[in-house]
Motif scaffolding. Structure first.
Motif, PDB file in Angstrom:
ATOM      1  N   TYR A 398       1.548   1.458  -3.229  1.00 11.96           N
ATOM      2  CA  TYR A 398       2.828   2.165  -3.050  1.00 11.96           C
ATOM      3  C   TYR A 398       3.403   1.985  -1.653  1.00 11.96           C
ATOM      4  O   TYR A 398       4.608   1.832  -1.476  1.00 11.96           O
ATOM      5  N   ARG A 401       4.951  -1.436  -1.530  1.00  9.82           N
ATOM      6  CA  ARG A 401       6.226  -1.454  -2.279  1.00  9.82           C
ATOM      7  C   ARG A 401       7.333  -0.787  -1.469  1.00  9.82           C
ATOM      8  O   ARG A 401       8.480  -1.225  -1.472  1.00  9.82           O
ATOM      9  N   ASP A 736      -4.908   3.906  -3.956  1.00  6.83           N
ATOM     10  CA  ASP A 736      -3.966   4.516  -4.894  1.00  6.83           C
ATOM     11  C   ASP A 736      -4.634   4.962  -6.193  1.00  6.83           C
ATOM     12  O   ASP A 736      -4.258   5.978  -6.781  1.00  6.83           O
ATOM     13  N   TRP A 779       0.405   9.329   0.741  1.00  7.96           N
ATOM     14  CA  TRP A 779       0.803   8.094   0.048  1.00  7.96           C
ATOM     15  C   TRP A 779      -0.103   7.774  -1.129  1.00  7.96           C
ATOM     16  O   TRP A 779       0.354   7.231  -2.147  1.00  7.96           O
ATOM     17  N   GLY A 783       2.448   8.437  -3.809  1.00  5.11           N
ATOM     18  CA  GLY A 783       3.156   7.199  -3.486  1.00  5.11           C
ATOM     19  C   GLY A 783       4.183   6.807  -4.514  1.00  5.11           C
ATOM     20  O   GLY A 783       5.261   6.284  -4.182  1.00  5.11           O
ATOM     21  N   ASP A 784       3.901   7.086  -5.806  1.00  2.74           N
ATOM     22  CA  ASP A 784       4.857   6.738  -6.863  1.00  2.74           C
ATOM     23  C   ASP A 784       6.172   7.492  -6.692  1.00  2.74           C
ATOM     24  O   ASP A 784       7.269   6.928  -6.861  1.00  2.74           O
ATOM     25  N   VAL A 787       8.142   6.137  -3.536  1.00  2.32           N
ATOM     26  CA  VAL A 787       8.807   4.858  -3.803  1.00  2.32           C
ATOM     27  C   VAL A 787      10.074   5.073  -4.632  1.00  2.32           C
ATOM     28  O   VAL A 787      11.121   4.481  -4.361  1.00  2.32           O
TER      29      VAL A 787
END
Length: 848
Positions: A398, A401, A736, A779, A783-784, A787
């Motif tokens: 993440y 990204r 992650d 994160w 993290g999803d 982002v």
């Protein structure tokens, strides 16, 4: 407190004392003596406690052991990848299951007891299931709930039973465990695989003429001679039609493993029939004697006998197929060939064998790595690249990204902390011989055109498309000289070959694999199979030149390996097999002995050759139970180097202490380490742009009220977690998908179930109020969401026709390919360019 807990506490205290003694500088002699006294007393205490523990094991030994429920804690929960096993057992991703347990061995007595009798947890009995090669190396064994195994046994074993295997003479135990473990490999479900369109045929084996160094495993005498070496060219490799897959991939079915390489064998048949003017070719015989017409029967996949590990225990391929369908067995695929392959790194084993390399040549090979180390903090592209934000990374986490969408994030203190840690790792790795070169890791494939000549045309000694000394690798140009390497690299194993690219070859060799000739003993030089082994293929001119020079008068090593015997499968034989693997398969020690020789002042190639042979016997020991005994006449040769310490660069390579390594000398990797720069990171990149943390919020314009209950829970769990993983590793893996972060996320959402609000609060707190340099937990847990917030917030994204100015990092609209600067920076750039132009003109006129 239980005895084992007291022992662990003493172990921790002993490690603490050792750390103080070994790492702390300027310790006075009195303190040192005191530490040594404490260490001595602690060791005696540990020994006494262990004796008490063994006594307790024996006195309380019951028919079946119980695993206490209080011993199952968050820190003991492990993450597993999606596999055939998890799919068959119905274990959802990111969930906790007690159907399977991995037990790590510390006491062989307990392992024996639980393998022979199983163990109980929550009133359920667990039995020994399997142990993969990787698990054996770390003394781990997979246990499965007995009722779960009985329910799914036929699916996992494709209808085979232990009783049937034993009735047919048994099997080598450790091979059996390894084959059973195939279902536990990380795979994705191969949904469009049709077992009815697959067959199994014999491997292609031919004799390859070569000069070899033949080693007698009884006398250790080395004889150089010409031999016809029997080589199974397709060992572990099969073919798949390109219409089913255009990429090479590793596959897993019950008892089946290996590499499938796309090859148009249907086109091969049609073209050869056309040449003959009749339908002469296309019928082949499988390993059981049944004939198939590859075109009429619509065969799409051709497995080889070497891939079908338990073929002896089925009457026919039809029996296997019927059981595969009846019991709803699964096929999995993994390690599919990448679209883009990034440049790879050498390792110390590959470098240390180039003993005559000069400092200038070393400096040239180090150049790219050195440039990256120096550019950390000052060059945006380098910073993104070393953090894994590059096209060749198909599995970005993440954070990666987010950086791809919003490179301005590099200005955040967390990214800077990651960069500092990454730079420290780069320096350490470079000093240990891990340097970036112009080279790529890719699958090794045999000449499948030759295989089709052998299989379909019936040519016993096929010509193929490649001659001895040639390879085909579409990643490089025609006639390029390539250094083909593979790990482990113990002997001098640089196979320098000519890359042959022709129009005809491109018709048949359609993947990025390294295709090797059936007339070349390259598989004996690099010691590879073609079941998914990868080669590091380098076209670095300096490396190739040095390797070519060092390979003069070097020939393949050859010796007769022992055969693995079959035995009846029982719990006792499984225990014996595992103990043999645990106690007799330590190859690390031999590898280190070889490294000592390469880095000594007197490199004895004959001793290295013998050690390489011993190493391969040790690798196979768990299966063969055979290791050669060193004859008395050779003992002094092998022991000569054993007395020395490991080379100095092992401080970086293996985290050794200064006192446990040799002083630095002029060996290759020691010289390389002295060339690696190690200055402090100074963040002075002027083209990063301005970072605005509000873009990480669900709405960048709204005010966020901090909720102390969310913040307190986050802080509590962040402090409790057992490990911190900040910097991406070499293969860009991240935290992650680690279970502990999913658990932390769930616990925070129990405080407040509004995910969007929770993330907003944590972003506002960590980025504005606390200004934390450590945000791994944020994160890795959310993290999803971060982002998605970025994607929504950035209306001038990189994918919407906007780029960052190369000089100042401001977002600008890209109106043409040439425009890479904002107006102000373009003006400055143009002025500098014109001044340079005028300077050059004046310089030319003066010279005239």
């Amino acid at each position: 407190m239980k005895i084992h807990r007291i022992i662990n506490k003493n172990f921790r205290f002993r490690n603490y004392l050792k750390k103080i003694r070994d790492k702390q500088k300027n310790i006075d002699e009195k303190t040192k003596l005191k530490i040594d006294l404490y260490l001595s007393l602690t060791n005696k205490r540990i020994k006494k406690l262990k004796e008490s523990l063994y006594s307790e094991f024996k006195s309380k030994e019951s028919p079946i052991r119980n695993l206490r429920s209080e011993e199952i804690k968050s820190k003991n929960i492990i993450s597993v990848f999606d596999s055939v096993l998890t799919r068959i057992l119905g274990i959802p991703s990111q969930s906790v299951s007690t159907d399977i347990m991995v037990v790590q061995t510390y006491y062989f007595d307990i392992l024996e007891h639980i393998i022979l009798n199983g163990f109980i947890y929550n009133n359920e009995k667990y039995i020994c299931f399997t142990a993969s090669a990787g698990q054996i190396r770390t003394k781990k064994t997979v246990f499965i709930k007995e009722k779960t195994f009985l329910k799914h046994r036929n699916t996992l074993m494709c209808g085979l039973t232990v009783e049937k295997i034993n009735a047919l003479g048994g099997v080598n135990i450790n091979k059996y465990l390894a084959y059973l473990a195939l279902c536990n490999s990380a795979t994705e479900h191969w949904l469009d695989f049709d077992i009815n369109k697959a067959i199994v045929v014999d491997d292609m084996e031919t004799n390859v003429s070569s000069i070899v160094d033949f080693i007698d495993d009884k006398t250790y005498e080395i004889t150089r001679k010409a031999m016809d070496i029997p080589i199974e060219h397709t060992d572990g490799c099969g073919m798949i039609l390109p219409r089913r897959s255009k990429k090479g991939m590793m596959v897993r079915l019950p008892w089946v493993k290996g590499l499938l390489v796309p090859f148009p064998f249907d086109k091969f048949i049609r073209e050869n029939n056309k040449k003959n003017g009749e339908r002469k070719y296309g019928v082949v015989t499988d390993i059981y004697g049944k004939q198939y017409d590859l075109l009429k029967d619509d065969i799409e996949v051709i497995f080889t006998r070497s891939q079908f590990k338990m073929w002896k225990y089925y009457l026919s391929w039809d029996e296997y197929k019927s059981k595969y369908i009846e019991y709803s067995c699964q096929a999995g695929k993994c390690n599919e060939e990448e679209e883009l392959i990034g440049n790879a790194k050498l390792n110390y084993q590959m470098l240390q064998t180039l003993t005559d390399i000069t400092d200038d040549e070393l400096s040239t090979i180090l150049a790219k790595t050195k440039r990256n180390i120096l550019n950390v903090g000052s060059d945006r592209k380098t910073m993104l690249d070393i953090l894994g934000v590059k096209e060749s990374n198909n599995n970005k986490n993440y954070m990666q990204r987010a950086l791809e969408i919003y490179p301005e994030l590099l200005n955040d203190t967390y990214c800077r902390e990651i960069l500092k840690q990454t730079k420290r790792s780069m320096v350490r790795n470079a000093k240990a011989g891990k340097v970036t070169v112009s080279g790529k890791y890719t699958f090794i494939s045999p000449d499948l055109y030759a295989f089709c000549e052998y299989l379909i045309l019936g040519v016993q000694n096929p010509k193929g498309l490649l001659s001895n000394g040639e390879v085909f690798c579409g990643l490089y140009g025609d006639q390029e000289r390539l250094d083909c390497l593979r790990s482990p690299h113990l002997y001098r194993e640089h196979a320098v070959r000519t890359n042959k690219i022709s129009k005809e070859m491109k018709r048949w060799f359609i993947t990025k694999s390294l295709y090797t000739s059936c007339h070349d003993p390259i598989s004996k030089i690099l010691q590879f199979d073609v079941d998914g082994d990868k080669a590091l293929v380098c076209n670095d001119k300096t490396l190739v030149k040095v390797a070519d020079r060092n390979m003069k008068d070097i020939y393949p090593l050859y010796y007769q390996m022992a055969k693995a015997e079959a035995e009846i499968i029982t719990n006792e034989s499984i225990y014996r097999g595992l103990i043999a693997a645990y106690t007799g398969g330590n190859i690390g020690m031999i590898s280190n002995e070889i490294t000592k020789i390469w880095n000594s002042s007197e490199v004895n190639l004959d001793v290295i050759k013998i050690q390489c042979m011993i190493n391969n016997f040790v690798i196979d020991y768990a299966k063969t139970l055979y290791k050669p005994t060193t004859p008395d006449s050779k003992k002094h040769l092998l022991s000569k180097y054993a007395r020395s310490k490991v080379p100095h660069f092992f401080i970086s390579a293996k985290d050794k202490l200064e006192k446990n390594v040799e002083p630095p000398n002029d060996s290759v990797v020691n010289r390389l380490g002295a060339m690696v720069p190690n200055q402090r990171v100074a963040f002075k990149a002027s083209n990063l742009g301005r970072f605005d943390y509000r873009l990480l919020l669900s709405d960048k314009d709204k005010n966020i009220d901090l909720d102390s209950t969310i913040i307190d829970k986050y802080t509590e769990l962040d402090l409790q977690k057992r490990f911190i993983e900040i910097a991406p590793t070499d293969n860009n893996s991240t935290a992650d998908n680690v279970w502990i972060y999913g658990d932390i996320r769930n616990q925070i959402l129990e405080v407040n179930s509004d995910t969007s609000y929770v993330v907003d609060v944590l972003v506002e707190y960590l980025y504005k109020h606390k200004m934390s340099s450590f945000k791994t937990t944020l994160w890795s847990c959310f993290g999803d969401v971060l982002v998605e917030n970025l994607k929504r917030s950035i209306d001038k994204g990189l994918n919407d026709g906007y780029i960052q100015c190369e000089t100042c990092g401001e977002r600008i609209e890209s109106t043409s390919n040439s425009k890479r600067f904002c107006k102000l920076c373009w003006k400055q750039h143009r002025n500098l360019y014109q001044k340079e132009l005028m300077r050059n003109k004046r310089s030319k006129s003066v010279s005239k």
